[in-house]
Write an enzyme that holds these catalytic residues in place. Structure first.
Site, mmCIF file in Angstrom:
data_model
loop_
_atom_site.group_PDB
_atom_site.id
_atom_site.type_symbol
_atom_site.label_atom_id
_atom_site.label_comp_id
_atom_site.label_asym_id
_atom_site.label_seq_id
_atom_site.Cartn_x
_atom_site.Cartn_y
_atom_site.Cartn_z
ATOM 1 N N ASN A 129 0.712 -1.193 0.002
ATOM 2 C CA ASN A 129 -0.086 -0.042 0.012
ATOM 3 C C ASN A 129 0.724 1.209 -0.068
ATOM 4 O O ASN A 129 0.327 2.366 0.224
ATOM 5 C CB ASN A 129 -1.286 0.028 1.229
ATOM 6 C CG ASN A 129 -0.072 -0.005 2.557
ATOM 7 O OD1 ASN A 129 1.083 -0.070 2.538
ATOM 8 N ND2 ASN A 129 -0.892 0.093 3.609
ATOM 9 N N HIS A 131 3.653 2.076 2.055
ATOM 10 C CA HIS A 131 3.880 2.437 3.333
ATOM 11 C C HIS A 131 5.409 2.182 3.211
ATOM 12 O O HIS A 131 6.270 1.249 2.641
ATOM 13 C CB HIS A 131 3.346 1.591 4.551
ATOM 14 C CG HIS A 131 3.640 0.276 4.651
ATOM 15 N ND1 HIS A 131 2.657 -0.753 5.299
ATOM 16 C CD2 HIS A 131 4.786 -0.498 4.824
ATOM 17 C CE1 HIS A 131 3.133 -1.867 5.099
ATOM 18 N NE2 HIS A 131 4.463 -1.957 4.875
ATOM 19 N N GLU A 136 1.810 4.370 7.581
ATOM 20 C CA GLU A 136 0.505 3.968 6.563
ATOM 21 C C GLU A 136 -0.059 4.985 5.953
ATOM 22 O O GLU A 136 0.124 6.211 6.278
ATOM 23 C CB GLU A 136 -0.283 3.122 7.585
ATOM 24 C CG GLU A 136 -0.057 2.038 8.390
ATOM 25 C CD GLU A 136 0.115 0.772 7.389
ATOM 26 O OE1 GLU A 136 0.252 0.601 6.129
ATOM 27 O OE2 GLU A 136 -0.306 -0.283 7.788
HETATM 28 C C1 GLP Z 1 6.580 -4.454 6.552
HETATM 29 C C2 GLP Z 1 7.573 -3.604 7.472
HETATM 30 C C3 GLP Z 1 8.422 -2.738 6.391
HETATM 31 C C4 GLP Z 1 8.588 -3.515 4.888
HETATM 32 C C5 GLP Z 1 7.275 -3.929 4.351
HETATM 33 C C6 GLP Z 1 7.639 -4.502 3.152
HETATM 34 O O1 GLP Z 1 5.145 -4.382 7.037
HETATM 35 N N1 GLP Z 1 7.042 -3.188 8.322
HETATM 36 O O2 GLP Z 1 9.513 -2.036 7.215
HETATM 37 O O3 GLP Z 1 9.319 -2.702 4.475
HETATM 38 O O4 GLP Z 1 6.375 -4.623 5.263
HETATM 39 O O5 GLP Z 1 7.963 -6.118 3.474
HETATM 40 P P1 GLP Z 1 8.270 -7.155 2.399
HETATM 41 O O6 GLP Z 1 9.567 -6.832 2.156
HETATM 42 O O7 GLP Z 1 8.132 -8.353 3.166
HETATM 43 O O8 GLP Z 1 7.505 -6.997 1.292
#
Ligand code: GLP
Length: 234
Positions: A129, A131, A136
């Site tokens: 999304n 973030h 968020e």
């Molecule tokens: C999580 C973490 C983030 C991270 C994101 C992407 O929620 N809080 O810091 O960058 O999701 O994660 P992924 O690499 O598993 O897609």
């Protein structure tokens, strides 16, 4: 924004590892902002395998769940120890403190970052999304380290690490967007087709709090490293 497209996840991990090692060679007492999630696992593996001298490096993780004991297998504290800190020596490693008063913990974390004169190199991943850390959609671009309510999309996405969706914490401590934007250099890692749509918005869309990572367009020293799947729509 500087964009680098790598052939696949492995070459992306190699590229980021090389960049981080290079920065530490240039500045052995580097302060680095670290992340969790699936994306940095390859990078951490490369670092552990090559055992660079990180004994002067201080790290600050960008976020931590609230409501999970530190030693629970899903905490970011556990993730970082398992994937990196138990296998590579640093000067010091900081992760937002999830036990105790969360507001105090946010204040302490901001102060600690200031004590170390800010972040030299901030690594970031991007949620589906948009973030970054746990900032968020809707989070103010000026935000400092704060307690965040996780969005339904994030709870859904992160439920893959938990037994059930109900077990995913609803809140977290996250370094704020204002704090992240003060880093002297930012490297963003993005992999996989599921991130293609959000990558297009982050890189080419308007700068809007609806897509928190779009704020990075305003930073003067950002590199986004994507694999081909994530770069499909740009
Ligand atoms: C999580 C973490 C983030 C991270 C994101 C992407 O929620 N809080 O810091 O960058 O999701 O994660 P992924 O690499 O598993 O897609």
């Amino acid at each position: 924004m500087k964009i680098i497209i790598e052939e696949n996840y492995d070459s992306l991990s190699d590229r980021v590892a090389d960049l981080v090692i290079e920065r530490v060679k240039e500045k052995p007492n580097l302060t680095v902002g670290l992340i969790t999630g699936s994306t940095p696992i390859g990078l951490y593996k490369r670092l552990v395998d090559s055992q660079p001298d990180f004994s002067g490096v201080t790290s600050f993780n960008v976020d931590e769940y609230l409501g999970l004991p530190k030693n629970s297998p899903q905490s970011y504290y556990h993730f970082m120890h398992e994937n990196l800190f138990d296998h590579l020596d640093f000067n010091q490693n900081f992760i937002p403190e999830s036990e105790g008063d969360p507001l105090q913990s946010c204040r302490d974390y901001e102060k600690k970052i200031k004590d170390f004169k800010g972040i030299d190199l901030q690594l970031l991943g991007v949620g589906r999304n948009g973030h970054i850390a746990f900032n968020e959609p809707g989070t103010s671009f000026d935000s400092r380290t704060h307690v965040a309510n996780l969005s339904e999309k994030t709870i859904e996405a992160n439920s893959r690490f938990f037994k059930s969706r109900e077990d995913v914490p609803k809140r977290a401590i996250t370094v704020g967007l204002g704090t992240l934007m003060e880093a002297r250099e930012i490297i963003v890692l993005v992999a996989g087709e599921k991130k293609a749509d959000i990558c297009r918005k982050v890189i080419k869309g308007p700068v809007t709090t609806d897509v928190p990572a779009s704020v990075l367009q305003r930073h003067g020293n950002v590199t986004i490293i994507l694999d081909k799947d994530a770069a499909k729509l740009i």
